[in-house]
Design an enzyme around this catalytic site. Structure first.
Site, mmCIF file in Angstrom:
data_model
loop_
_atom_site.group_PDB
_atom_site.id
_atom_site.type_symbol
_atom_site.label_atom_id
_atom_site.label_comp_id
_atom_site.label_asym_id
_atom_site.label_seq_id
_atom_site.Cartn_x
_atom_site.Cartn_y
_atom_site.Cartn_z
ATOM 1 N N HIS A 43 120.677 16.361 26.870
ATOM 2 C CA HIS A 43 119.754 17.189 27.416
ATOM 3 C C HIS A 43 120.406 18.286 27.443
ATOM 4 O O HIS A 43 120.986 18.910 28.630
ATOM 5 C CB HIS A 43 119.376 16.724 28.859
ATOM 6 C CG HIS A 43 118.304 17.436 29.391
ATOM 7 N ND1 HIS A 43 117.556 18.484 28.954
ATOM 8 C CD2 HIS A 43 117.657 17.048 30.527
ATOM 9 C CE1 HIS A 43 116.752 18.859 29.963
ATOM 10 N NE2 HIS A 43 116.418 18.014 30.640
ATOM 11 N N ARG A 65 110.814 17.862 23.977
ATOM 12 C CA ARG A 65 111.213 16.755 24.634
ATOM 13 C C ARG A 65 110.425 15.589 24.043
ATOM 14 O O ARG A 65 109.212 15.428 23.723
ATOM 15 C CB ARG A 65 110.696 17.020 26.024
ATOM 16 C CG ARG A 65 111.101 15.490 26.737
ATOM 17 C CD ARG A 65 111.032 15.683 28.421
ATOM 18 N NE ARG A 65 112.398 16.525 28.774
ATOM 19 C CZ ARG A 65 112.653 16.664 30.028
ATOM 20 N NH1 ARG A 65 111.861 16.048 30.954
ATOM 21 N NH2 ARG A 65 113.584 17.055 30.555
ATOM 22 N N ARG A 118 110.316 20.987 35.550
ATOM 23 C CA ARG A 118 111.339 22.047 35.578
ATOM 24 C C ARG A 118 111.815 22.689 34.140
ATOM 25 O O ARG A 118 111.365 23.647 34.116
ATOM 26 C CB ARG A 118 112.573 21.537 36.350
ATOM 27 C CG ARG A 118 112.667 21.544 37.959
ATOM 28 C CD ARG A 118 113.398 20.700 38.641
ATOM 29 N NE ARG A 118 112.755 19.392 38.180
ATOM 30 C CZ ARG A 118 111.882 18.896 38.845
ATOM 31 N NH1 ARG A 118 111.442 19.401 39.945
ATOM 32 N NH2 ARG A 118 111.509 17.712 38.524
ATOM 33 N N THR A 119 111.924 21.522 33.245
ATOM 34 C CA THR A 119 112.568 21.838 32.071
ATOM 35 C C THR A 119 111.270 22.790 31.150
ATOM 36 O O THR A 119 111.559 23.906 30.765
ATOM 37 C CB THR A 119 112.804 20.693 31.073
ATOM 38 O OG1 THR A 119 113.752 20.102 31.800
ATOM 39 C CG2 THR A 119 113.316 21.255 29.871
ATOM 40 N N LYS A 146 96.394 10.332 16.750
ATOM 41 C CA LYS A 146 95.600 10.074 15.646
ATOM 42 C C LYS A 146 96.428 9.362 14.421
ATOM 43 O O LYS A 146 96.114 9.106 13.618
ATOM 44 C CB LYS A 146 94.875 11.178 15.140
ATOM 45 C CG LYS A 146 93.754 11.958 15.941
ATOM 46 C CD LYS A 146 93.320 13.158 15.192
ATOM 47 C CE LYS A 146 92.311 13.798 16.140
ATOM 48 N NZ LYS A 146 92.076 15.203 15.585
#
Length: 308
Positions: A129, A101, A51-52, A80
């Site tokens: 959030h 995120r 959703r985000t 890496k």
């Protein structure tokens, strides 16, 4: 230059929250506007999201911006050994805003301090959030007609649930009464209870979850028990299905009650609740589009007047 990043909802004043709600309202009335034509939004998701990520990318698309980024860090140079600092500085060469995120608490704050372009925190570990909180606030405002003097019941994973932590902080301006419903293993952390005391926020804690306890709720905010945050899977198995909201539990609740959930759900809301008019979690997810359109415009310095 002013840093317009959105790292935590605690950075927003009461006036700013109400201002952002007004902006989200404008986007709900007219979501397709080419306000960000020529802009590039980078979405860096070091942790899974549906959703985000999709709502931020849809917001960018509807505003006319282009999108770069990744949803799987395994496909990036971090595999890496590239450090976060280098990734952020490199991406900021290409983008006007970074939406990130990350699984580490504090990663968004760090990114905002080193990035020359605004950073929007799309969730950092179990910490914050803020964009979810803005869509939660917009959903509460839309369904209740106010943010003031509400009984808000937070249910489930209050230990690791970054959405409930952010919501708690945002509501400090609006005289809420919180009810924390959680098992001992997942109760609201002491730091947030201390935050309540420091800001005069009323709260009560419960272990039981039944019809009587939720009878006075205006907002019932359900949360998923987050398997990915547990180091002890036995502990997760013990608590994963501890609270399940069923339709018959809603019979004697207030007419204005609305049920929110940041999604995804697992078992904590039975499917028979979906058809109840008090269920609002899918509309809540839709509100994420309008809230995130507002956030992208705001971090790029656009005002209500610019939106028109």
């Amino acid at each position: 230059m002013e840093n317009r990043s959105l790292v935590t909802i605690a950075d927003y004043s009461k006036e700013k929250i109400l201002y952002m709600i007004e902006m989200a309202k404008k986007f709900e009335n007219s979501p397709n506007r080419k306000l960000l034509e020529g802009k590039v939004i980078a979405t860096l998701f070091f942790e899974p999201s549906t959703r985000t990520r999709l709502s931020f990318e849809t917001a960018a698309n509807r505003l006319g911006a282009k999108i770069i980024g990744f949803a799987d860090p395994k496909a990036t140079s971090s595999t890496k050994g590239e450090i976060l600092k280098d990734t952020i500085i490199m991406v900021s060469n290409y983008a006007d805003v970074i939406v990130m995120r990350h699984y580490l608490e504090g990663a968004a704050r760090y990114a905002s301090e080193i990035s020359p372009v605004p950073v929007v925190n799309a969730g950092d570990g179990a910490n914050q959030h803020p964009s979810q909180t803005m869509l939660d606030l917009y959903s509460i405002y839309k369904t209740q007609g106010t943010l003031e003097n509400l009984n808000i019941y937070l249910v489930g994973d209050l230990k690791y649930g970054r959405t409930v932590h952010s919501l708690l902080m945002a509501m400090r301006f609006f005289n809420p009464t919180f009810h924390f419903i959680a098992p001992e293993e997942l109760k609201m952390p002491e730091e947030y209870k201390l935050y309540c005391k420091e800001h005069g926020i009323k709260y009560t804690e419960h272990v039981d979850f039944n019809e009587e306890i939720i009878a006075e709720a205006d907002i019932l905010y359900m949360t998923r028990v987050q398997k990915e945050r547990f180091t002890d899977l036995m502990e997760y198995e013990r608590v994963k299905n501890i609270y399940i909201l069923r339709d018959k539990m809603l019979e004697n609740t207030r007419p204005n009650l609305r049920i929110l959930h940041p999604l995804p759900r697992v078992n904590e809301i039975a499917y028979d609740v979906d058809d109840n008019p008090k269920a609002y979690y899918f509309q809540q997810a839709q509100n994420g589009l309008y809230a995130r359109e507002a956030i992208l415009c705001d971090v790029l310095g656009m005002t209500l007047e610019d939106i028109g």
